[in-house]
Design an enzyme around this catalytic site. Structure first.
Site, PDB file in Angstrom:
ATOM      1  N   GLY A 179       0.801  -1.210   0.000  1.00  0.00           N
ATOM      2  CA  GLY A 179       0.000   0.000   0.000  1.00  0.00           C
ATOM      3  C   GLY A 179       0.836   1.262   0.000  1.00  0.00           C
ATOM      4  O   GLY A 179       0.602   2.169  -0.808  1.00  0.00           O
ATOM      5  N   TYR A 473      -3.263   8.943   2.122  1.00  0.00           N
ATOM      6  CA  TYR A 473      -4.209   9.357   3.165  1.00  0.00           C
ATOM      7  C   TYR A 473      -5.591   9.440   2.520  1.00  0.00           C
ATOM      8  O   TYR A 473      -6.235  10.470   2.508  1.00  0.00           O
ATOM      9  CB  TYR A 473      -3.807  10.706   3.769  1.00  0.00           C
ATOM     10  CG  TYR A 473      -2.451  10.705   4.445  1.00  0.00           C
ATOM     11  CD1 TYR A 473      -1.898   9.540   4.953  1.00  0.00           C
ATOM     12  CD2 TYR A 473      -1.715  11.883   4.558  1.00  0.00           C
ATOM     13  CE1 TYR A 473      -0.650   9.546   5.563  1.00  0.00           C
ATOM     14  CE2 TYR A 473      -0.466  11.898   5.175  1.00  0.00           C
ATOM     15  CZ  TYR A 473       0.058  10.722   5.674  1.00  0.00           C
ATOM     16  OH  TYR A 473       1.295  10.732   6.280  1.00  0.00           O
TER      17      TYR A 473
END
Length: 532
Positions: A179, A473
């Site tokens: 990720g 984010y």
């Protein structure tokens, strides 16, 4: 070449298959397909978990770091697959395509919106936890790391091979390689050595047709896309090859906190003028939160200056006196240590054995909502004081703002070199976070509304046209793809240009070429265009 010059007026093809509405689909059909494919590749079926398995819930929950998305989701994966071999990933892709069911991939479970482990439609979860091997070549200063590994494992393995090799990525040891690296990867050495994605030199990827590709066979366009274009839009990255960086045997860290009563407003205001301009060896990061003062008994705001210097303390102190004398850093504030020990330090684990970097149980989960921004002009003192009011409004320790400076190597690289576009001109990035406990989850909307109000207020102080955000984010408030119908390029651009700016166009072109049926998809995956 602009995508609008060649493809429009066309619409994006979502190809969202509503599995539950298809009479041809059943869970048993998928399981039979998967079991048969495993048998063909001589794979054991103990990597398959259904809700009937005793271990299903523990596997699902084990790596979820943000509990909020799962608490709001009505869908759980119909099957969890924990592959130990690439052939098992190929089997999962084959059966998912055959039976028209969405496939999701999870590395570390840190996705802010949980897109790797929740869905609005039935889905299969491929959990990469067993694919975590790491090999280091100290002579060539390279490493191969599988994407199921976590940052802590990578750092631990490098440190056991060399005292002067490292890798510039994030601080939290439990963050998954897959990720973070596919979205950029920012950390304490980024001003010196760039992002994690800037230092990827090869990769192994399984595409929507089940082919295993390396950099040469996938081509430079696809290799460009997976280094910062976000995870799981183009395939399943099994491993990355990294270029390691050289660090001193001894580095210096300091944590200095100043409250409002200790002139924090002036210090934070001054910090904005120097943090991105200091020498690349120095990272001056800033953490802001509110708490009850032990001196006044009243709520106050603390500004924690958390710093790493790639050198010795006797070199650091004169520099700090020159560039930031107002902070009054002294020798007693500083600690010399190895680079790997600084990882323990920044995770509040000083003095612990390095083995703790391998223990994911040490790091707890929470209910949280996050957002991000980029600041290109210093925030006024008046603006800072309004931020303090927001922080004091939330419960003690429930909210945090991280100011992470840019400049240095980050700004030297072209915005189009990789999909991550946030380069020159940014003073710092803001990460907004609000946390709450399970007992407070009934009031989750109050906390979410708080962070949304703060984010709305900050619009006047941050980047514009687009208002940029960091894909790692992830924030669905920025926009999302449709689930049950096609998504137009204009709609996808709402979130796409925030994360990728003009690179979004090229990402869509790559997606259209390598995954035209949109097999790899989620609410914020790069969509293909359809020429109809």
């Amino acid at each position: 070449m602009r995508i609008s010059d060649n493809i429009f007026p066309f619409f994006l093809l979502a190809f969202i298959i509503i599995s539950g509405a298809s009479s041809a689909f059943s869970n048993n059909d998928f399981l039979e397909c998967l079991t048969l494919q495993f048998q063909k590749s001589n794979s054991e079926s103990d990597s398959i978990y259904t809700p009937k398995n005793a271990s299903y819930s523990s596997i699902l929950q084990s790596s979820i770091r943000n509990l909020r998305p799962a608490s709001n989701s009505t869908q759980r994966p119909i099957v969890i697959i924990t592959p130990e071999h690439e052939s098992q990933i190929q089997a999962a892709i084959y059966c998912s395509k055959k039976h028209g069911i969405q496939l999701k991939v999870r590395s570390g479970g840190h996705d802010f919106e949980g897109l790797s482990f929740v869905s609005e439609t039935p889905f299969v979860l491929v959990d990469m936890r067993n694919l975590r091997s790491i090999s280091i070549d100290t002579d060539k200063k390279t490493a191969w790391v599988q994407t199921g590994a976590a940052l802590g494992e990578l750092y631990y393995t490098i440190a056991n091979k060399s005292r002067t090799l490292a890798f510039p990525a994030g601080v939290c040891p439990t963050v998954g390689i897959g990720g973070q690296f596919s979205g950029g990867g920012y950390g304490m050495m980024s001003r010196k050595h760039g992002l994690a994605a800037d230092n990827i030199i090869d990769a192994k990827l399984i595409d929507a047709n089940g082919r295993i590709l390396d950099r040469e066979s996938m081509g430079e366009d696809l290799f460009w896309a997976i280094r910062g274009g976000g995870g799981t839009s183009f395939g399943i990255v099994v491993a990355f090859k990294l270029k390691l960086v050289v660090v001193p045997e001894i580095v210096t860290v300091f944590n200095v906190t100043r409250t409002l009563e200790q002139n924090a407003t002036h210090l934070v205001h001054r910090w904005q003028y120097i943090a991105d301009k200091v020498e690349d060896d120095l990272m001056l990061r800033l953490f802001l939160t509110s708490f009850n003062s032990s001196i006044t008994g009243q709520r106050t705001v603390g500004a924690n200056f958390r710093s790493l210097y790639l050198g010795r303390v006797h070199d650091l102190l004169p520099k700090m006196r020159e560039i930031f004398p107002e902070l009054r850093v002294v020798k007693e504030d500083c600690i010399e240590m190895s680079w790997i020990e600084s990882e323990l330090h920044f995770n509040n684990l000083p003095g612990e054995s390095l083995d703790i970097l391998l223990d994911e149980s040490v790091f707890s989960s929470a209910y949280t909502k996050g957002k991000s921004d980029y600041v290109r002009q210093p925030i006024s003192k008046h603006g800072l004081k309004r931020i303090w009011e927001f922080l004091i409004e939330e419960g003690e320790g429930n909210a945090e703002l991280q100011f992470s400076p840019y400049g240095g190597r980050i700004g030297e690289i072209s915005e189009s070199e990789i999909p991550f576009p946030h380069r020159s001109g940014n003073i710092f990035m803001i990460e907004y976070s609000v946390f709450w406990s399970a007992e407070e989850n009934t009031e989750s909307e109050r906390h979410i509304n708080w962070i949304r109000r703060l984010h709305s207020f900050m619009a006047r102080y941050v980047s514009k046209s687009p208002r940029a955000a960091y894909v790692n984010y992830r924030d669905l408030d920025n926009g999302r793809n449709n689930i049950y119908r096609s998504t137009s390029y204009k709609q996808a651009s709402v979130w796409g240009f925030r994360y990728f700016k003009n690179n979004f166009r090229r990402l869509v072109q790559v997606k259209t070429k390598v995954d035209p049926t949109n097999f790899f998809r989620n609410e914020q995956s790069i969509p293909p265009v359809s020429p109809w």
